[in-house]
Design a protein around this motif. Structure first.
Motif, PDB file in Angstrom:
ATOM      1  N   VAL A 194       0.723  -0.774  -0.383  1.00 16.00           N
ATOM      2  CA  VAL A 194      -0.508  -0.170   0.040  1.00 16.00           C
ATOM      3  C   VAL A 194       0.706   1.255  -0.124  1.00 16.00           C
ATOM      4  O   VAL A 194       0.767   2.049  -0.538  1.00 16.00           O
ATOM      5  CB  VAL A 194      -1.523   0.053   1.405  1.00 16.00           C
ATOM      6  N   HIS A 195       2.525   1.029   0.895  1.00 14.46           N
ATOM      7  CA  HIS A 195       3.013   2.700   1.019  1.00 14.46           C
ATOM      8  C   HIS A 195       2.853   2.591  -0.443  1.00 14.46           C
ATOM      9  O   HIS A 195       3.590   3.983  -1.383  1.00 14.46           O
ATOM     10  CB  HIS A 195       4.454   1.950   0.945  1.00 14.46           C
ATOM     11  N   HIS A 196       3.855   1.506  -1.237  1.00 17.02           N
ATOM     12  CA  HIS A 196       3.937   1.708  -2.824  1.00 17.02           C
ATOM     13  C   HIS A 196       3.396   2.183  -3.992  1.00 17.02           C
ATOM     14  O   HIS A 196       3.446   2.976  -4.871  1.00 17.02           O
ATOM     15  CB  HIS A 196       5.117   0.313  -2.818  1.00 17.02           C
ATOM     16  N   LEU A 197       2.427   1.793  -3.954  1.00 16.32           N
ATOM     17  CA  LEU A 197       1.072   2.061  -4.479  1.00 16.32           C
ATOM     18  C   LEU A 197      -0.071   3.408  -4.597  1.00 16.32           C
ATOM     19  O   LEU A 197       0.629   3.972  -5.478  1.00 16.32           O
ATOM     20  CB  LEU A 197      -0.457   0.978  -4.303  1.00 16.32           C
ATOM     21  N   ASP A 198       0.577   3.805  -3.339  1.00 17.35           N
ATOM     22  CA  ASP A 198       0.112   5.305  -2.792  1.00 17.35           C
ATOM     23  C   ASP A 198       1.138   6.220  -3.607  1.00 17.35           C
ATOM     24  O   ASP A 198       0.959   7.082  -3.822  1.00 17.35           O
ATOM     25  CB  ASP A 198       0.036   5.227  -1.608  1.00 17.35           C
ATOM     26  N   ALA A 199       2.347   5.718  -3.181  1.00 17.82           N
ATOM     27  CA  ALA A 199       3.342   6.468  -4.155  1.00 17.82           C
ATOM     28  C   ALA A 199       3.414   6.954  -5.300  1.00 17.82           C
ATOM     29  O   ALA A 199       3.830   7.532  -5.839  1.00 17.82           O
ATOM     30  CB  ALA A 199       4.820   6.079  -3.091  1.00 17.82           C
ATOM     31  N   LEU A 200       3.423   5.535  -6.276  1.00 17.39           N
ATOM     32  CA  LEU A 200       2.759   5.577  -7.786  1.00 17.39           C
ATOM     33  C   LEU A 200       2.172   6.501  -7.645  1.00 17.39           C
ATOM     34  O   LEU A 200       2.138   8.105  -8.770  1.00 17.39           O
ATOM     35  CB  LEU A 200       2.857   4.272  -7.932  1.00 17.39           C
ATOM     36  N   ARG A 201       0.757   6.489  -6.821  1.00 19.01           N
ATOM     37  CA  ARG A 201      -0.701   7.372  -7.480  1.00 19.01           C
ATOM     38  C   ARG A 201       0.514   8.565  -7.295  1.00 19.01           C
ATOM     39  O   ARG A 201      -0.545   9.807  -7.866  1.00 19.01           O
ATOM     40  CB  ARG A 201      -1.377   6.973  -6.689  1.00 19.01           C
ATOM     41  N   TYR A 202       0.560   9.615  -6.192  1.00 21.61           N
ATOM     42  CA  TYR A 202       0.845  10.604  -5.135  1.00 21.61           C
ATOM     43  C   TYR A 202       1.804  11.222  -6.445  1.00 21.61           C
ATOM     44  O   TYR A 202       1.978  11.992  -6.938  1.00 21.61           O
ATOM     45  CB  TYR A 202       1.926  10.204  -4.441  1.00 21.61           C
ATOM     46  N   LEU A 203       3.045  10.406  -7.685  1.00 24.53           N
ATOM     47  CA  LEU A 203       3.769  10.799  -7.866  1.00 24.53           C
ATOM     48  C   LEU A 203       3.542  10.789  -9.277  1.00 24.53           C
ATOM     49  O   LEU A 203       3.051  11.748 -10.732  1.00 24.53           O
ATOM     50  CB  LEU A 203       5.183   9.581  -8.287  1.00 24.53           C
ATOM     51  N   PHE A 204       2.291   9.609 -10.166  1.00 23.99           N
ATOM     52  CA  PHE A 204       1.761  10.181 -11.365  1.00 23.99           C
ATOM     53  C   PHE A 204       0.149   9.498 -11.775  1.00 23.99           C
ATOM     54  O   PHE A 204       0.377   9.897 -12.946  1.00 23.99           O
ATOM     55  CB  PHE A 204       2.495   8.415 -11.756  1.00 23.99           C
ATOM     56  N   GLY A 205      -0.050   9.532 -10.309  1.00 27.14           N
ATOM     57  CA  GLY A 205      -2.116   9.667 -10.113  1.00 27.14           C
ATOM     58  C   GLY A 205      -2.374   8.483 -10.858  1.00 27.14           C
ATOM     59  O   GLY A 205      -1.435   7.465 -10.336  1.00 27.14           O
ATOM     60  N   ASP A 206      -3.890   8.397 -10.772  1.00 28.35           N
ATOM     61  CA  ASP A 206      -4.432   6.811 -10.826  1.00 28.35           C
ATOM     62  C   ASP A 206      -4.276   6.001 -12.549  1.00 28.35           C
ATOM     63  O   ASP A 206      -3.994   6.859 -13.255  1.00 28.35           O
ATOM     64  CB  ASP A 206      -6.152   6.918 -11.233  1.00 28.35           C
ATOM     65  N   PRO A 207      -3.787   5.054 -12.172  1.00 30.70           N
ATOM     66  CA  PRO A 207      -3.268   4.215 -12.978  1.00 30.70           C
ATOM     67  C   PRO A 207      -5.024   3.774 -13.624  1.00 30.70           C
ATOM     68  O   PRO A 207      -6.134   3.759 -12.891  1.00 30.70           O
ATOM     69  CB  PRO A 207      -2.887   2.839 -12.045  1.00 30.70           C
ATOM     70  N   GLU A 208      -4.131   3.377 -14.611  1.00 37.13           N
ATOM     71  CA  GLU A 208      -5.714   2.424 -15.245  1.00 37.13           C
ATOM     72  C   GLU A 208      -6.271   1.559 -15.553  1.00 37.13           C
ATOM     73  O   GLU A 208      -6.711   0.267 -14.697  1.00 37.13           O
ATOM     74  CB  GLU A 208      -5.266   2.534 -17.069  1.00 37.13           C
ATOM     75  N   GLU A 209      -4.957  -0.118 -14.850  1.00 33.00           N
ATOM     76  CA  GLU A 209      -4.749  -1.100 -14.749  1.00 33.00           C
ATOM     77  C   GLU A 209      -3.581  -1.925 -13.516  1.00 33.00           C
ATOM     78  O   GLU A 209      -2.828  -0.876 -13.522  1.00 33.00           O
ATOM     79  CB  GLU A 209      -4.942  -1.799 -16.090  1.00 33.00           C
ATOM     80  N   ILE A 210      -3.891  -3.196 -12.943  1.00 27.45           N
ATOM     81  CA  ILE A 210      -2.726  -3.644 -12.521  1.00 27.45           C
ATOM     82  C   ILE A 210      -3.219  -5.352 -12.596  1.00 27.45           C
ATOM     83  O   ILE A 210      -3.871  -5.919 -12.312  1.00 27.45           O
ATOM     84  CB  ILE A 210      -2.792  -3.460 -10.728  1.00 27.45           C
ATOM     85  N   THR A 211      -2.014  -5.531 -12.374  1.00 25.98           N
ATOM     86  CA  THR A 211      -1.614  -7.154 -12.818  1.00 25.98           C
ATOM     87  C   THR A 211      -0.505  -7.476 -11.664  1.00 25.98           C
ATOM     88  O   THR A 211       0.546  -6.558 -11.267  1.00 25.98           O
ATOM     89  CB  THR A 211      -0.766  -7.795 -13.939  1.00 25.98           C
ATOM     90  N   THR A 212      -1.457  -8.504 -10.166  1.00 24.11           N
ATOM     91  CA  THR A 212      -0.292  -8.816  -9.733  1.00 24.11           C
ATOM     92  C   THR A 212       0.044 -10.421  -9.411  1.00 24.11           C
ATOM     93  O   THR A 212      -1.325 -10.595  -9.509  1.00 24.11           O
ATOM     94  CB  THR A 212      -0.547  -8.231  -8.279  1.00 24.11           C
ATOM     95  N   ALA A 213       1.126 -10.559  -9.236  1.00 28.35           N
ATOM     96  CA  ALA A 213       1.090 -12.362  -8.726  1.00 28.35           C
ATOM     97  C   ALA A 213       1.857 -12.108  -7.332  1.00 28.35           C
ATOM     98  O   ALA A 213       2.340 -11.169  -7.403  1.00 28.35           O
ATOM     99  CB  ALA A 213       2.237 -12.809  -9.729  1.00 28.35           C
ATOM    100  N   ALA A 214       1.688 -13.230  -6.235  1.00 28.67           N
ATOM    101  CA  ALA A 214       2.228 -13.260  -5.105  1.00 28.67           C
ATOM    102  C   ALA A 214       2.664 -14.395  -4.652  1.00 28.67           C
ATOM    103  O   ALA A 214       2.479 -15.907  -5.757  1.00 28.67           O
ATOM    104  CB  ALA A 214       1.231 -12.218  -4.482  1.00 28.67           C
ATOM    105  N   ARG A 215       2.910 -14.987  -3.826  1.00 29.89           N
ATOM    106  CA  ARG A 215       3.201 -16.262  -3.303  1.00 29.89           C
ATOM    107  C   ARG A 215       3.824 -16.297  -2.325  1.00 29.89           C
ATOM    108  O   ARG A 215       4.115 -15.253  -0.916  1.00 29.89           O
ATOM    109  CB  ARG A 215       4.305 -17.197  -3.870  1.00 29.89           C
ATOM    110  N   ALA A 216       3.176 -17.227  -1.365  1.00 32.19           N
ATOM    111  CA  ALA A 216       3.590 -17.966   0.526  1.00 32.19           C
ATOM    112  C   ALA A 216       4.786 -16.889   0.964  1.00 32.19           C
ATOM    113  O   ALA A 216       5.941 -17.544   0.169  1.00 32.19           O
ATOM    114  CB  ALA A 216       2.655 -18.440   0.839  1.00 32.19           C
ATOM    115  N   ASP A 217       5.142 -16.840   2.097  1.00 32.18           N
ATOM    116  CA  ASP A 217       6.723 -15.998   2.214  1.00 32.18           C
ATOM    117  C   ASP A 217       7.081 -17.303   3.146  1.00 32.18           C
ATOM    118  O   ASP A 217       6.323 -17.908   4.594  1.00 32.18           O
ATOM    119  CB  ASP A 217       6.737 -14.797   2.963  1.00 32.18           C
ATOM    120  N   PRO A 218       8.451 -17.735   3.175  1.00 33.84           N
ATOM    121  CA  PRO A 218       8.210 -18.586   4.123  1.00 33.84           C
ATOM    122  C   PRO A 218       8.985 -18.841   5.181  1.00 33.84           C
ATOM    123  O   PRO A 218       8.490 -19.631   6.453  1.00 33.84           O
ATOM    124  CB  PRO A 218       9.298 -19.889   2.836  1.00 33.84           C
ATOM    125  N   ARG A 219       9.057 -17.230   5.821  1.00 33.60           N
ATOM    126  CA  ARG A 219       9.426 -16.706   7.348  1.00 33.60           C
ATOM    127  C   ARG A 219       8.384 -16.894   8.152  1.00 33.60           C
ATOM    128  O   ARG A 219       8.276 -17.224   9.195  1.00 33.60           O
ATOM    129  CB  ARG A 219      10.414 -15.735   7.440  1.00 33.60           C
TER     130      ARG A 219
END
Length: 364
Positions: A194-219
């Motif tokens: 959320v920090h990074h997505l908000d910073a990008l919005r602050y810098l560049f305005g609202d995005p048009e689209e997003i694609t996300t992938a994730a995996r579990a953290d073994p720690r």
């Protein structure tokens, strides 16, 4: 070393207003070590504190010379001396505190933590309720007040990099997850991304689209879906951005020498800027940039002495102080934060449905 001022950069905002009495709810690390340290640095008047554990609140009050310790958050909200309420509480419990503060005539401004709520619908409801109450509700998206991100924004706004083409934020660092997160079904994107997505919005305005992938953290030993996450974000005009939130960062064992960092990079038609966020290693954040219009094609690296943690929190509270003082909207409005929440929601929908999600799928 060259100071930021020599390149017409203002890494920290001025303190324009500082007279309105603050009551704080929460006595954990983020409040005790960051908020209150920044407020002491800036000279903001904190007059009361409450927490889930009164003894913790008393310890923090003694540390910072806070005169009143209330037994409960409700008691603090009822304290008619308080003009600004600062909340650092779990997000499932935060909406009830916000609503109680909206109903308190003496409270003029509220600073809430991110995420504002656990769902986008709840965030929208809080936005609308604050507007109906005529109250200032601001959300602590403090990465906007990191010194390097502020300096980057100033470069972008004056065209030093030309038209932005590509941007990236890359995190490899292990956060200290709060225990209450074990009860939720969302982890890294909602709390770090959320920090990074908000910073990008602050810098560049609202995005048009997003694609996300994730995996579990073994720690991370409790159940979660988004441990290590990566996103591709497209903005109007063709700008492509990426984020990576790696909360693994390498083996966790005695004697292992980690290399934690958060870095960012922006490439434009007239220059490039790159930098680091100092939080993982306790150093000031950095910026280095090269502009054909401002530096003649040379790399320069202006510096400052302040840090993201805790000094950025002074700027966050100052914009609430100034909004209360002047009756104007804060810099970090709840309406704008709802749009960040929508970007987070789109990221989770992309993860769940394994597809690119457009932001206009979320009517706001």
């Amino acid at each position: 070393m060259t100071s930021a001022g020599e390149y017409d950069l203002e890494p920290d905002p001025p303190i324009r207003s500082s007279n309105h009495a603050i009551g704080v709810i929460g006595a954990g690390a983020i409040m005790a070590d960051q908020h209150l340290a920044a407020y002491a640095y800036a000279g903001f008047p904190v007059i009361a504190i409450a927490s889930r554990t009164p003894s913790h609140a008393a310890e923090v009050a003694s540390r910072y010379g806070i005169e009143t310790v209330h037994d409960t958050p409700s008691d603090l909200i009822a304290d008619e001396r308080i003009e600004i309420l600062d909340i650092a509480f779990p997000p499932d419990q935060q909406p009830a505190l916000i609503r109680a503060a909206l109903a308190a005539p003496h409270i003029r401004g509220i600073l809430a933590q991110k995420p504002l709520a656990l769902t986008l619908d709840e965030a929208i409801a809080l936005r609308d309720e604050a507007e109906a109450a005529g109250k200032i509700l601001s959300v602590n998206q403090n990465m906007r007040y990191d010194q390097s991100i502020r300096s980057l924004k100033q470069l972008l706004d004056r065209g030093a990099l030309g038209t932005p083409v590509f941007a990236a934020i890359d995190m490899h660092a292990v956060p200290h997850w709060q225990t209450f997160l074990e009860e939720y079904d969302r982890l890294t994107i909602a709390n770090m991304g959320v920090h990074h997505l908000d910073a990008l919005r602050y810098l560049f305005g609202d995005p048009e689209e997003i694609t996300t992938a994730a995996r579990a953290d073994p720690r991370t030993r409790f159940a979660h879906t988004d441990g290590i996450a990566a996103s591709i974000i497209r903005f109007p005009g063709g700008l492509l951005a990426t984020t990576r939130e790696d909360v693994w960062g390498g083996p966790r064992q005695d004697g292992y020498d980690d290399d934690f960092f958060i870095s960012w990079r922006v490439e434009g038609t007239d220059g490039v800027a790159k930098g680091t966020i100092g939080w993982p290693n306790g150093q000031p954040s950095t910026i280095t940039f090269n502009s054909v219009t401002e530096t003649g094609g040379r790399w320069v690296a202006p510096t400052w002495q302040t840090h993201w943690f805790p000094h950025a929190f002074a700027g966050v509270m100052e914009q609430v102080q100034h909004a209360v003082e002047t009756g104007s909207a804060p810099a970090l409005t709840v309406a704008d934060n709802v749009r960040t929440m929508a970007t987070v929601e789109a990221s989770y929908l992309s993860l769940a449905e394994k597809r690119t999600v457009r932001l206009d799928e979320f009517p706001l």
